[in-house]
Design a protein around this motif. Structure first.
Motif, PDB file in Angstrom:
ATOM      1  N   GLY A 133     -99.563   4.722  91.927  1.00 63.21           N
ATOM      2  CA  GLY A 133     -99.156   4.019  90.714  1.00 63.21           C
ATOM      3  C   GLY A 133     -98.408   4.895  89.737  1.00 63.21           C
ATOM      4  O   GLY A 133     -98.183   4.474  88.592  1.00 63.21           O
ATOM      5  N   ASP A 134     -98.021   6.089  90.163  1.00 60.47           N
ATOM      6  CA  ASP A 134     -97.305   7.011  89.275  1.00 60.47           C
ATOM      7  C   ASP A 134     -95.795   6.905  89.489  1.00 60.47           C
ATOM      8  O   ASP A 134     -95.313   6.518  90.564  1.00 60.47           O
ATOM      9  N   LYS A 135     -95.075   7.260  88.442  1.00 61.06           N
ATOM     10  CA  LYS A 135     -93.616   7.341  88.528  1.00 61.06           C
ATOM     11  C   LYS A 135     -93.192   8.805  88.485  1.00 61.06           C
ATOM     12  O   LYS A 135     -93.636   9.554  87.627  1.00 61.06           O
ATOM     13  N   THR A 136     -92.362   9.178  89.421  1.00 63.02           N
ATOM     14  CA  THR A 136     -91.871  10.552  89.505  1.00 63.02           C
ATOM     15  C   THR A 136     -90.394  10.593  89.148  1.00 63.02           C
ATOM     16  O   THR A 136     -89.589   9.848  89.727  1.00 63.02           O
ATOM     17  N   ARG A 137     -90.059  11.451  88.203  1.00 60.01           N
ATOM     18  CA  ARG A 137     -88.664  11.590  87.801  1.00 60.01           C
ATOM     19  C   ARG A 137     -88.036  12.775  88.538  1.00 60.01           C
ATOM     20  O   ARG A 137     -88.661  13.833  88.672  1.00 60.01           O
ATOM     21  N   TYR A 138     -86.847  12.569  89.008  1.00 58.66           N
ATOM     22  CA  TYR A 138     -86.147  13.638  89.716  1.00 58.66           C
ATOM     23  C   TYR A 138     -84.650  13.552  89.412  1.00 58.66           C
ATOM     24  O   TYR A 138     -84.106  12.492  89.099  1.00 58.66           O
ATOM     25  N   THR A 139     -83.987  14.686  89.517  1.00 53.39           N
ATOM     26  CA  THR A 139     -82.559  14.785  89.225  1.00 53.39           C
ATOM     27  C   THR A 139     -81.753  14.515  90.484  1.00 53.39           C
ATOM     28  O   THR A 139     -82.049  15.072  91.554  1.00 53.39           O
ATOM     29  N   THR A 140     -80.748  13.662  90.367  1.00 50.95           N
ATOM     30  CA  THR A 140     -79.905  13.322  91.516  1.00 50.95           C
ATOM     31  C   THR A 140     -78.481  13.835  91.361  1.00 50.95           C
ATOM     32  O   THR A 140     -77.723  13.836  92.336  1.00 50.95           O
ATOM     33  N   ALA A 141     -78.080  14.252  90.170  1.00 54.95           N
ATOM     34  CA  ALA A 141     -76.740  14.805  89.970  1.00 54.95           C
ATOM     35  C   ALA A 141     -76.781  15.773  88.798  1.00 54.95           C
ATOM     36  O   ALA A 141     -77.381  15.474  87.761  1.00 54.95           O
ATOM     37  N   GLN A 142     -76.137  16.923  88.986  1.00 55.31           N
ATOM     38  CA  GLN A 142     -76.061  17.919  87.916  1.00 55.31           C
ATOM     39  C   GLN A 142     -74.832  18.786  88.164  1.00 55.31           C
ATOM     40  O   GLN A 142     -74.793  19.547  89.123  1.00 55.31           O
ATOM     41  N   ARG A 143     -73.843  18.650  87.312  1.00 57.91           N
ATOM     42  CA  ARG A 143     -72.567  19.336  87.539  1.00 57.91           C
ATOM     43  C   ARG A 143     -71.967  19.827  86.232  1.00 57.91           C
ATOM     44  O   ARG A 143     -72.013  19.128  85.220  1.00 57.91           O
ATOM     45  N   VAL A 144     -71.378  21.033  86.270  1.00 59.14           N
ATOM     46  CA  VAL A 144     -70.648  21.607  85.141  1.00 59.14           C
ATOM     47  C   VAL A 144     -69.337  22.180  85.669  1.00 59.14           C
ATOM     48  O   VAL A 144     -69.340  22.943  86.648  1.00 59.14           O
ATOM     49  N   ASN A 145     -68.236  21.814  85.042  1.00 59.45           N
ATOM     50  CA  ASN A 145     -66.921  22.299  85.441  1.00 59.45           C
ATOM     51  C   ASN A 145     -66.202  22.858  84.212  1.00 59.45           C
ATOM     52  O   ASN A 145     -66.066  22.161  83.196  1.00 59.45           O
ATOM     53  N   LEU A 146     -65.746  24.125  84.296  1.00 58.22           N
ATOM     54  CA  LEU A 146     -65.081  24.799  83.185  1.00 58.22           C
ATOM     55  C   LEU A 146     -63.722  25.302  83.646  1.00 58.22           C
ATOM     56  O   LEU A 146     -63.606  25.920  84.712  1.00 58.22           O
ATOM     57  N   VAL A 147     -62.677  25.051  82.830  1.00 57.84           N
ATOM     58  CA  VAL A 147     -61.322  25.509  83.138  1.00 57.84           C
ATOM     59  C   VAL A 147     -60.683  26.035  81.857  1.00 57.84           C
ATOM     60  O   VAL A 147     -60.793  25.407  80.793  1.00 57.84           O
ATOM     61  N   ALA A 148     -60.028  27.189  81.960  1.00 61.74           N
ATOM     62  CA  ALA A 148     -59.261  27.747  80.838  1.00 61.74           C
ATOM     63  C   ALA A 148     -57.910  28.207  81.377  1.00 61.74           C
ATOM     64  O   ALA A 148     -57.855  28.887  82.406  1.00 61.74           O
ATOM     65  N   GLN A 149     -56.850  27.840  80.682  1.00 66.69           N
ATOM     66  CA  GLN A 149     -55.503  28.208  81.128  1.00 66.69           C
ATOM     67  C   GLN A 149     -54.633  28.546  79.919  1.00 66.69           C
ATOM     68  O   GLN A 149     -54.710  27.901  78.869  1.00 66.69           O
ATOM     69  N   SER A 150     -53.796  29.570  80.082  1.00 66.67           N
ATOM     70  CA  SER A 150     -52.871  29.969  79.031  1.00 66.67           C
ATOM     71  C   SER A 150     -51.475  30.100  79.618  1.00 66.67           C
ATOM     72  O   SER A 150     -51.292  30.738  80.662  1.00 66.67           O
ATOM     73  N   ASN A 151     -50.485  29.480  78.957  1.00 72.13           N
ATOM     74  CA  ASN A 151     -49.087  29.568  79.368  1.00 72.13           C
ATOM     75  C   ASN A 151     -48.295  30.335  78.320  1.00 72.13           C
ATOM     76  O   ASN A 151     -48.357  30.001  77.127  1.00 72.13           O
ATOM     77  N   TYR A 152     -47.551  31.355  78.761  1.00 72.78           N
ATOM     78  CA  TYR A 152     -46.624  32.050  77.866  1.00 72.78           C
ATOM     79  C   TYR A 152     -45.255  31.393  78.010  1.00 72.78           C
ATOM     80  O   TYR A 152     -44.670  31.360  79.090  1.00 72.78           O
ATOM     81  N   LYS A 153     -44.725  30.859  76.929  1.00 66.89           N
ATOM     82  CA  LYS A 153     -43.507  30.066  76.957  1.00 66.89           C
ATOM     83  C   LYS A 153     -42.289  30.948  76.702  1.00 66.89           C
ATOM     84  O   LYS A 153     -42.238  31.676  75.717  1.00 66.89           O
ATOM     85  N   PHE A 154     -41.317  30.844  77.587  1.00 66.17           N
ATOM     86  CA  PHE A 154     -40.074  31.574  77.390  1.00 66.17           C
ATOM     87  C   PHE A 154     -39.299  30.957  76.227  1.00 66.17           C
ATOM     88  O   PHE A 154     -39.341  29.760  75.990  1.00 66.17           O
ATOM     89  N   TYR A 155     -38.546  31.783  75.526  1.00 64.63           N
ATOM     90  CA  TYR A 155     -37.852  31.364  74.308  1.00 64.63           C
ATOM     91  C   TYR A 155     -36.850  30.245  74.601  1.00 64.63           C
ATOM     92  O   TYR A 155     -35.999  30.363  75.480  1.00 64.63           O
ATOM     93  N   GLN A 156     -36.953  29.142  73.847  1.00 68.29           N
ATOM     94  CA  GLN A 156     -36.064  27.994  73.946  1.00 68.29           C
ATOM     95  C   GLN A 156     -35.900  27.535  75.393  1.00 68.29           C
ATOM     96  O   GLN A 156     -34.794  27.351  75.893  1.00 68.29           O
ATOM     97  N   SER A 157     -37.030  27.348  76.085  1.00 69.95           N
ATOM     98  CA  SER A 157     -36.979  26.983  77.492  1.00 69.95           C
ATOM     99  C   SER A 157     -38.192  26.147  77.852  1.00 69.95           C
ATOM    100  O   SER A 157     -39.235  26.229  77.209  1.00 69.95           O
TER     101      SER A 157
END
Length: 301
Positions: A133-157
């Protein structure tokens, strides 16, 4: 002495003055007639911003080159992006909670364009045990996604060079951990106002650990395309395609993220997302393709 008119051009302005023998008197009688309606801009163009491509509410001024407009960075638009939240709650015989968050931030500077992506997903279910008669809690999905990006822009381009770092931790996925570093060439192939298409490619290195705790690393070739297009004033479409091709015969992957956003009121919108992720070598008894469909509430700034 016969008087005559002298014509002097200094720093983009036309000066029409009467001739005098006295230098001091000449200086006091100089009158300037502007040659053009504005001075040249003080800032560089952003990557992808040509003389014909201007954003709304940005500072712009006429140049002496045929009357085209040149844009500087608007200080009010240095930061931009959106944050989205999806929540699913169910109760009764079946109890579950699923929370999905996504934050995509853009930092636009004169010489650099920086992009940050944070994605999380967690889902917990409750299972009823008829014997106790008990209820058991469990995890079915757990996700972390991290992205970092830097662009150096050429002059007037529209061209730039980029550096990119990403890390994925997926507790219940085919790969518990995936990380990569890549650098290369990027181009803003199209821009019209807030609509744009970015292309990028370059070499990198990748690390991954399967659910069976097997680890591997090696060289990759990175290719990506990002499209942001406004269908109407209140509806927009976003598509991101990413390929990570293994150069030493190990796991290669590609991912597609599609989203349709509809403005509700002011800065609030509703977004429908569809994601497909493919891994060529996910391990034994694992599916090569994962899909995810979600609807979220979005706050844009």
């Amino acid at each position: 002495m016969k008087k005559f008119l002298s014509l002097v051009i200094l720093t983009g302005s036309l000066y029409l003055t009467p001739a005098h023998s006295n230098a001091a008197e000449l200086e006091n009688n100089v009158q300037a007639i502007p040659l053009g309606q504005a001075a040249l801009p003080q800032e560089k163009l952003r990557s992808g911003q040509t003389y014909q491509q201007l954003k709304e509410n940005a500072f712009s001024t006429d140049s002496a080159l045929g009357g085209d407009k040149v844009q500087a960075i608007d200080p009010d638009k240095v930061w931009g992006g959106d944050v989205e939240l999806g929540l699913v709650l169910s109760s009764g015989n079946t109890q579950s909670t699923a929370i999905r968050t996504n934050a995509e931030l853009m930092h636009e500077l004169t010489d650099f364009r920086n992009k940050y992506l944070i994605q999380t997903l967690i889902q917990r279910n409750s299972q009823f045990d008829e014997a106790t008669g008990d209820k058991t809690r469990y995890t079915t999905a757990q996700r972390v996604n991290l992205v970092a990006q830097s662009n150096y822009k050429f002059y007037q381009s529209e061209h730039s060079i980029f550096g990119r770092a990403s890390y994925l931790n997926d507790r219940f996925g085919a790969f518990e951990e995936q990380g990569s570093l890549a650098a290369g060439y990027a181009m803003r192939a199209y821009q019209d106002g807030d609509d744009y298409l970015d292309l990028e490619t370059g070499p990198g290195i990748a690390y991954q650990q399967t659910s069976d705790k097997n680890t591997s690393s090696g060289m990759i070739w990175w290719v990506a395309a990002n499209l942001d297009y406004h269908l109407t004033a209140s509806n927009s479409f976003r598509q991101a395609l990413e390929w990570s091709v293994s150069l030493d015969g190990k796991n290669s992957s590609w991912q597609s993220r599609s989203s349709l956003t509809s403005q509700v009121n002011g800065r609030l919108s509703m977004r429908l997302n569809f994601t497909v992720k493919y891994d060529s070598n996910p391990g034994q008894f694992r599916q090569k393709t994962d899909t995810e469909t979600s609807a979220t509430l979005v706050y844009s700034f």
